[in-house]
Design a protein around this motif. Structure first.
Motif, PDB file in Angstrom:
ATOM      1  N   LEU A  43       0.849  -1.295   0.014  1.00  0.00           N
ATOM      2  CA  LEU A  43       0.137   0.067  -0.077  1.00  0.00           C
ATOM      3  C   LEU A  43       0.877   1.289   0.039  1.00  0.00           C
ATOM      4  N   GLU A  44       1.788   1.077   0.874  1.00  0.00           N
ATOM      5  CA  GLU A  44       2.785   2.344   0.783  1.00  0.00           C
ATOM      6  C   GLU A  44       3.405   2.619  -0.661  1.00  0.00           C
ATOM      7  N   GLU A  45       3.938   1.637  -1.134  1.00  0.00           N
ATOM      8  CA  GLU A  45       4.569   1.665  -2.463  1.00  0.00           C
ATOM      9  C   GLU A  45       3.443   2.267  -3.473  1.00  0.00           C
ATOM     10  N   ASP A  46       2.303   1.643  -3.370  1.00  0.00           N
ATOM     11  CA  ASP A  46       1.276   2.107  -4.350  1.00  0.00           C
ATOM     12  C   ASP A  46       0.940   3.682  -4.241  1.00  0.00           C
ATOM     13  N   ILE A  47       0.885   4.321  -3.012  1.00  0.00           N
ATOM     14  CA  ILE A  47       0.427   5.387  -2.935  1.00  0.00           C
ATOM     15  C   ILE A  47       1.454   6.570  -2.819  1.00  0.00           C
ATOM     16  N   GLY A  48       2.739   6.007  -2.612  1.00  0.00           N
ATOM     17  CA  GLY A  48       4.009   6.732  -2.487  1.00  0.00           C
ATOM     18  C   GLY A  48       4.244   7.449  -1.254  1.00  0.00           C
ATOM     19  N   VAL A  49       3.742   6.868  -0.355  1.00  0.00           N
ATOM     20  CA  VAL A  49       3.853   7.722   0.914  1.00  0.00           C
ATOM     21  C   VAL A  49       4.024   6.557   2.307  1.00  0.00           C
ATOM     22  N   ALA A  50       4.692   6.983   3.205  1.00  0.00           N
ATOM     23  CA  ALA A  50       5.043   6.075   4.438  1.00  0.00           C
ATOM     24  C   ALA A  50       3.618   6.314   5.216  1.00  0.00           C
ATOM     25  N   LEU A  51       3.154   5.014   5.720  1.00  0.00           N
ATOM     26  CA  LEU A  51       2.025   5.194   6.536  1.00  0.00           C
ATOM     27  C   LEU A  51       2.244   4.701   8.038  1.00  0.00           C
ATOM     28  N   PHE A  52       3.718   4.250   8.265  1.00  0.00           N
ATOM     29  CA  PHE A  52       3.915   3.933   9.432  1.00  0.00           C
ATOM     30  C   PHE A  52       5.397   4.625   9.724  1.00  0.00           C
ATOM     31  N   ASP A  53       5.704   5.120  11.037  1.00  0.00           N
ATOM     32  CA  ASP A  53       7.130   5.512  11.377  1.00  0.00           C
ATOM     33  C   ASP A  53       7.747   4.457  11.766  1.00  0.00           C
ATOM     34  N   ARG A  54       9.116   3.964  11.139  1.00  0.00           N
ATOM     35  CA  ARG A  54       9.545   2.747  11.623  1.00  0.00           C
ATOM     36  C   ARG A  54      11.034   3.160  12.023  1.00  0.00           C
ATOM     37  N   SER A  55      11.229   4.581  12.520  1.00  0.00           N
ATOM     38  CA  SER A  55      12.533   4.945  13.208  1.00  0.00           C
ATOM     39  C   SER A  55      12.387   4.594  14.375  1.00  0.00           C
ATOM     40  N   ARG A  56      11.280   4.376  15.173  1.00  0.00           N
ATOM     41  CA  ARG A  56      11.172   3.940  16.365  1.00  0.00           C
ATOM     42  C   ARG A  56      11.075   2.585  16.532  1.00  0.00           C
ATOM     43  N   ARG A  57      11.256   1.970  18.166  1.00  0.00           N
ATOM     44  CA  ARG A  57      11.133   0.638  18.132  1.00  0.00           C
ATOM     45  C   ARG A  57       9.919   0.018  17.985  1.00  0.00           C
ATOM     46  N   LYS A  58       8.750   0.752  18.258  1.00  0.00           N
ATOM     47  CA  LYS A  58       7.374   0.329  17.926  1.00  0.00           C
ATOM     48  C   LYS A  58       6.681   1.201  16.689  1.00  0.00           C
TER      49      LYS A  58
END
Length: 307
Positions: A43-58
């Protein structure tokens, strides 16, 4: 145009946010965690935007991810409601049931029926409208309603099923201080002609307007409903016949008085009417209940018939 956001992807986002982890979402949706990750990444690839912030542990939703989820939940809800509507339609229940009540009746007893109906079928939308005289028949003919309660007179055309509710009694009423109250009874037609007649306008849009209880006065005051007619006559603006069951309070309060005429008006037949061939379960439920009821000529309410 094909949407880049599928219902499956929205359901996945919803489960992740509610369960607070990809693993718990996978358990709820009966999938492996890798399938959940793939759905989100795709989904993130299709719409071209990150939906989750993965810089954090969770992993947490980004502001855009939160927007997609909030709007997506509305889409999921609409999809569920559409599915439910289709299921009800397949079962024979109407998505919407349109009931027209003639102005001659009060709505209280009809609302009691609607309340009972909602207990067994709360998802059918009920739409109430009000018409006058020929307007009720025209609404049925034009498919603006499914059921008429209080249709006056005979059916103007074939194709309708009809059940009689009884007769409405009409009384000639004027304001308590009206000059006609000082005239000898019964009143002659010539005495009435000196005063405006208040009449309810037929709500038909196309058919020739029907009239009821005209008194051949020199002038007329035309109002849209029985309620307006009662108020106009209470103020002494004119004279005319009124349904006896609708003016009990005004008579008790002394705002109106009854006068007798040389030629009194006969009671009017009123009926329930619907189109033949309409097999909706909701319509049949209302028709079945209404066939067990009749109009109380004194109280003007629909009462249960006791055999």
């Amino acid at each position: 145009m094909n949407s880049l956001i599928s219902l499956d992807a929205l359901q996945t986002l919803d489960a992740i946010e509610r369960r607070q982890s990809f693993a718990a979402a996978a358990e709820e949706l009966y999938r492996v965690p890798s399938a959940i990750s793939y759905t989100v990444n795709k989904l993130e690839e299709d719409i071209g935007v990150a939906l989750f912030d993965r810089s954090r542990r969770k992993a947490e939703l980004t502001p855009i991810g939160r927007l997609v989820l909030e709007q997506g939940r509305q889409i999921l809800k609409a999809s569920e409601e559409l599915t439910a509507m289709i299921s009800r339609a397949v079962d024979g229940w109407e998505v919407e049931l349109r009931i027209c009540i003639d102005s001659v009746l009060t709505c209280g007893p009809i609302y009691d029926l609607i309340e009972a109906f909602q207990r067994i079928q709360p998802k059918t939308e009920i739409r109430i409208s009000e018409e006058v005289l020929g307007g009720s028949w025209e609404a049925l003919n034009d498919d603006r309603c499914d059921l008429v309660i209080g249709a006056e007179g005979a059916s103007p055309a074939p194709g309708y099923a009809i059940h009689s509710l009884g007769k409405v009694k009409f009384e000639f009423a004027v304001a308590a201080d009206h000059p006609l109250t000082k005239q000898p009874m019964p009143l002659a037609t010539s005495a009435i002609q000196d005063y405006p007649t208040v009449i309810v306008a037929d709500s038909s849009k196309r058919a020739p307007a029907r009239s009821s209880g005209l008194l051949d006065g020199k002038s007329r005051i035309i109002v849209p409903t029985i309620e307006h007619k009662i108020e106009a006559q209470c103020k002494g603006l004119g004279v005319g016949y009124l349904p006896s069951h609708r003016i009990k309070q005004e008579l008790a309060e002394g705002r109106l008085v009854l006068l007798t005429l040389e030629s009194p008006r006969l009671p009017e037949d009123i009926s329930v009417a619907w189109r033949r061939g309409n097999t909706g379960k909701g319509l049949n439920w209302f028709v079945g209940r209404l066939k067990q009821m009749s109009l109380d000529p004194q109280q003007g309410v629909l009462t249960q018939d006791i055999e």
